[in-house]
Design an enzyme around this catalytic site. Sequence first.
Site, PDB file in Angstrom:
ATOM      1  N   GLN A  96       0.849  -1.189   0.000  1.00  0.00           N
ATOM      2  CA  GLN A  96       0.000   0.000   0.000  1.00  0.00           C
ATOM      3  C   GLN A  96       0.887   1.241   0.000  1.00  0.00           C
ATOM      4  O   GLN A  96       1.670   1.454   0.933  1.00  0.00           O
ATOM      5  CB  GLN A  96      -0.938   0.058   1.198  1.00  0.00           C
ATOM      6  CG  GLN A  96      -1.962   1.192   1.015  1.00  0.00           C
ATOM      7  CD  GLN A  96      -2.794   1.472   2.240  1.00  0.00           C
ATOM      8  OE1 GLN A  96      -2.263   1.812   3.283  1.00  0.00           O
ATOM      9  NE2 GLN A  96      -4.110   1.335   2.104  1.00  0.00           N
ATOM     10  N   TYR A 188      -6.170  10.905   3.830  1.00  0.00           N
ATOM     11  CA  TYR A 188      -4.783  11.169   3.444  1.00  0.00           C
ATOM     12  C   TYR A 188      -4.742  11.921   2.106  1.00  0.00           C
ATOM     13  O   TYR A 188      -5.759  12.379   1.612  1.00  0.00           O
ATOM     14  CB  TYR A 188      -3.988   9.865   3.442  1.00  0.00           C
ATOM     15  CG  TYR A 188      -3.937   9.251   4.825  1.00  0.00           C
ATOM     16  CD1 TYR A 188      -3.370   9.957   5.895  1.00  0.00           C
ATOM     17  CD2 TYR A 188      -4.495   8.007   5.088  1.00  0.00           C
ATOM     18  CE1 TYR A 188      -3.355   9.424   7.175  1.00  0.00           C
ATOM     19  CE2 TYR A 188      -4.483   7.470   6.374  1.00  0.00           C
ATOM     20  CZ  TYR A 188      -3.912   8.176   7.413  1.00  0.00           C
ATOM     21  OH  TYR A 188      -3.908   7.663   8.682  1.00  0.00           O
ATOM     22  N   ARG A 235      -7.515   2.168  -2.838  1.00  0.00           N
ATOM     23  CA  ARG A 235      -8.420   2.126  -1.695  1.00  0.00           C
ATOM     24  C   ARG A 235      -9.163   3.453  -1.579  1.00  0.00           C
ATOM     25  O   ARG A 235      -8.556   4.526  -1.615  1.00  0.00           O
ATOM     26  CB  ARG A 235      -7.655   1.853  -0.398  1.00  0.00           C
ATOM     27  CG  ARG A 235      -8.605   1.460   0.747  1.00  0.00           C
ATOM     28  CD  ARG A 235      -7.879   1.107   2.014  1.00  0.00           C
ATOM     29  NE  ARG A 235      -8.683   0.180   2.802  1.00  0.00           N
ATOM     30  CZ  ARG A 235      -8.548   0.010   4.114  1.00  0.00           C
ATOM     31  NH1 ARG A 235      -7.649   0.693   4.792  1.00  0.00           N
ATOM     32  NH2 ARG A 235      -9.305  -0.855   4.755  1.00  0.00           N
ATOM     33  N   GLY A 324      -9.809  -7.052   8.903  1.00  0.00           N
ATOM     34  CA  GLY A 324      -8.697  -6.310   9.471  1.00  0.00           C
ATOM     35  C   GLY A 324      -8.279  -6.783  10.844  1.00  0.00           C
ATOM     36  O   GLY A 324      -7.362  -7.585  10.999  1.00  0.00           O
ATOM     37  N   ARG A 325      -8.941  -6.288  11.889  1.00  0.00           N
ATOM     38  CA  ARG A 325      -8.536  -6.609  13.251  1.00  0.00           C
ATOM     39  C   ARG A 325      -8.468  -8.114  13.521  1.00  0.00           C
ATOM     40  O   ARG A 325      -7.570  -8.562  14.242  1.00  0.00           O
ATOM     41  CB  ARG A 325      -9.464  -5.918  14.253  1.00  0.00           C
ATOM     42  CG  ARG A 325      -9.363  -4.392  14.218  1.00  0.00           C
ATOM     43  CD  ARG A 325     -10.309  -3.750  15.237  1.00  0.00           C
ATOM     44  NE  ARG A 325     -10.304  -2.296  15.136  1.00  0.00           N
ATOM     45  CZ  ARG A 325     -11.095  -1.595  14.355  1.00  0.00           C
ATOM     46  NH1 ARG A 325     -11.964  -2.220  13.558  1.00  0.00           N
ATOM     47  NH2 ARG A 325     -11.036  -0.273  14.326  1.00  0.00           N
TER      48      ARG A 325
END
Length: 366
Positions: A96, A188, A235, A324-325
Site C-alpha cells: 500500500q 490522506y 483504496r 482487518g482486526r
Amino acid sequence: MLFTPYRLGALEIPNRIVMPPMTRSRAGHGDVATPLMSEYYAQRASAGLILSEGTQISRQGQGYAWTPGIYTPEQVAGWRTVTDAVHAKGGRMFAQLWHVGRVSHNTLQPDGGAPVSSSPLVAEGVKVFIDPDGRGPEGGIGEMVQHSKPRALSEAEIAYVVQDFVNAARNAIDAGFDGVELHGANGYLINQFIDSQANTRVDGYGGSLSRRLRFLREVAEAVSVAIGEDRVGVRLAPLTTLQGAVDDTPQATYLAAAKVLDDVGAAYIHIAEADWDDAPQMPAAFKEALRLMYRGTMIYSGKYTAERAEQALQNGWADLIGFGRPFVANPDLPARLQLGLGLNQLDASTLFGGGAAGYTDYARAV
C-alpha cells in the site's frame, strides 16, 4: 464462496479473504522493514491476498513515527525480506503506497517543514504519532499531537508527488511485491484532493468534481503505465470522515471516482466501509451502483464476519472481503473461518510500536 479461488489480474488466489492494510509502527532505523515484520506477514500468508501496512512514498509522505518507507535502497531491501518470506509460504502481497498529506507533523517532515496538502486547512483534533525522544518502536514512548498546519502544493509540486508514487511503485516491484494499492482513503493526500470540504483550490485541481478527481486520475494512470494496470489497486472510503476529510455529496463523488478508475483500468477498488460502532451503513444501492460504474474487482473491508462476507459475495457487489482486526490476533484466520473455530481476542494495547508481544506471538489453532 469465501473459500473459492479467484483470479486478480495475473494472480490466482486460493480464497476470497484479504488481509487489509493495518499500521503497526514497528519499522526499524531508517524506516526499514525488519525481520520481525517478515515473520508477522509470513504467518498470515494463507490470506488470498495480503495488503501491506501503509508505506510512505517519500519522507514528505510520512505522518507517523516508525512506519516503513519504500523510497530508499535500504527500504527496498528490507521489504524484499518480507515478500520473500510471504512467497516462501505460498502467499501473495501488494504494497500500500501512502502519502499522508496534511496528517503529519513538522518533526517528521524534511528539514522540519510544513506538511503539504491540497489546501492549507487544519483538521482540528486530528492527531499524529511522533517519537520525540528518538528511541524507536521497541524502547520508545511515542506521543500523540495535533497535526501541523499544512501548506498547499503548487501545480508544479503535484507533478513531483505523482512521480514519487511512480518511483515507489517501481521500488515495490523491485522489492518483490505482486502489485501496489494506492491509498486514496481515510483522509490522506489523495482523499484531501477528492473530498469537497478538504479541497478549496481554484486551479486545475479544485472546484469542480472532475478537477478534484484529477490528482487521483494522474496518480493511477502514471503508476499503471509504470508497472501495469493489472498490478494497481486503489483504496477509497466514500462514507468515512476520518482525518477531517468530508465530502458534501459522497455518492456522486465516489461513483465518479469509480468511473475514473474504470477508465484507467485499475485491477481493483478496495472500499473501506466505516467500521466504528455507530457508523453509517453503506447502502446496498450505492454498492450496486459502484458495480455498474466499475468493471474490475471490488474488495470491501469493515467489520465483516464470515457470514456477512458470504452474503456480500452472494449478492454480487463484492469479489473479495478484507478482515482487518481479526487478522491481527489470528494469523491462521482463513482456516479458523473455514472450520468455524473461535477467534483470539485482540490486545489493543500492543497495536502500535513495541516488539513481538501482540504482533507475532498470537497462538494458532491449526
